[in-house]
Design a protein around this motif. Structure first.
Motif: not given
Length: 100
Positions: A39-40, A46-47, A49-50, A63-64, A71-74
């Motif tokens: 989580k950020y 997230s998209t 950011l990706f 992207p989450g 607001r998560y990334i894997r």
């Protein structure tokens, strides 16, 4: 056994990077596998950011939003950890840009 050994060795290094951004990041410790859910707290979806990480920094995360969680990334960590950490150093640059 080989894969479990790699994952067990790599996870603490990734967790150290996450802890170094405690003001921005928190993670849900993985129970199995080699993907961390992080989580950020940044002013970007997230998209987006990706897309930024992929196009400007040549880093690939998931992207989450692909899983319906904002607001998560894997982040995968099951391969060369030194390569992963070099990529995360580029993520650090993106974070600095986003904080400005």
């Amino acid at each position: 056994a080989r894969t479990r050994g790699i994952i067990r060795a790599n996870l603490p290094r990734l967790e150290g990077w996450i802890r170094s951004h405690a003001d921005l990041l928190e993670s849900i410790p993985p129970r199995a596998g080699a993907i961390a859910l992080v989580k950020y707290r940044l002013p970007i979806g997230s998209t987006a950011l990706f897309d930024l990480l992929r196009t400007k920094y040549s880093v690939l995360i998931t992207p989450g939003a692909h899983f319906g969680i904002g607001r998560y990334i894997r982040i995968g960590y099951g391969y060369d950890i030194e390569l992963t950490l070099r990529a995360l150093a580029r993520v650090d640059e993106a974070f600095a840009q986003l904080r400005r």
